[in-house]
Design an enzyme around this catalytic site. Structure first.
Site, PDB file in Angstrom:
ATOM      1  N   CYS A  30       0.858  -1.195   0.000  1.00 20.95           N
ATOM      2  CA  CYS A  30       0.000   0.000   0.000  1.00 20.95           C
ATOM      3  C   CYS A  30       0.889   1.238   0.000  1.00 20.95           C
ATOM      4  CB  CYS A  30      -0.903   0.002   1.225  1.00 20.95           C
ATOM      5  SG  CYS A  30      -2.217  -1.233   1.121  1.00 20.95           S
ATOM      6  N   PRO A  31       0.515   2.275  -0.694  1.00 19.95           N
ATOM      7  CA  PRO A  31      -0.717   2.495  -1.448  1.00 19.95           C
ATOM      8  C   PRO A  31      -0.646   2.039  -2.906  1.00 19.95           C
ATOM      9  CG  PRO A  31       0.489   4.546  -1.390  1.00 19.95           C
ATOM     10  CD  PRO A  31       1.307   3.527  -0.606  1.00 19.95           C
TER      11      PRO A  31
END
Length: 96
Positions: A30-31
Site C-alpha cells: 500500500c498504497p
C-alpha cells in the site's frame, strides 16, 4: 477473518467463468496496491470485470473498500486457499 459488510465471505458465486481482466498485486505494498488497481479499472469499460489477486492485511482492507467508494461493485472476495484466510485472496470487481 472478519470480512467487511460490502465484501461478505459467503457471497454467491459469480456466474461468469473468467474475468475480462486480471491483476496480481501480491508483490506490491500500500498504497501501490490500490493505485495499480484503480488505474486498471479506469481503463475498463463499464460492466467489465477484473479479478485482483491480493494479500491479506492492508490490501485486503483497503482495495475493496476504496473500489466500492468509487462506485464499483465487489462481486466476490475469497481466500485463494480456504485453509489460509490470512493468505492471498481473489477479488472480483465490476466497473460501475
Amino acid at each position: 477473518m472478519q470480512y467487511p459488510s460490502f465484501a461478505r465471505k459467503e457471497e454467491a458465486v459469480y456466474e461468469k467463468n473468467s474475468p475480462d481482466f486480471f491483476l496480481d498485486i501480491t508483490s506490491d505494498v500500500c498504497p501501490l496496491t490500490f493505485v495499480k488497481t484503480k488505474l486498471k479499472v479506469e481503463r475498463m469499460a463499464p460492466g467489465q470485470t477484473l479479478e485482483v489477486r491480493l494479500n491479506a492485511g492492508e490490501p485486503l482492507e483497503n482495495v475493496p473498500r476504496s473500489l466500492t467508494e468509487l462506485g464499483h461493485s465487489i462481486l466476490s472476495l475469497k481466500p485463494e486457499n480456504p485453509n489460509e484466510p490470512t493468505g492471498i485472496h481473489r477479488l472480483w470487481v465490476q466497473k460501475g
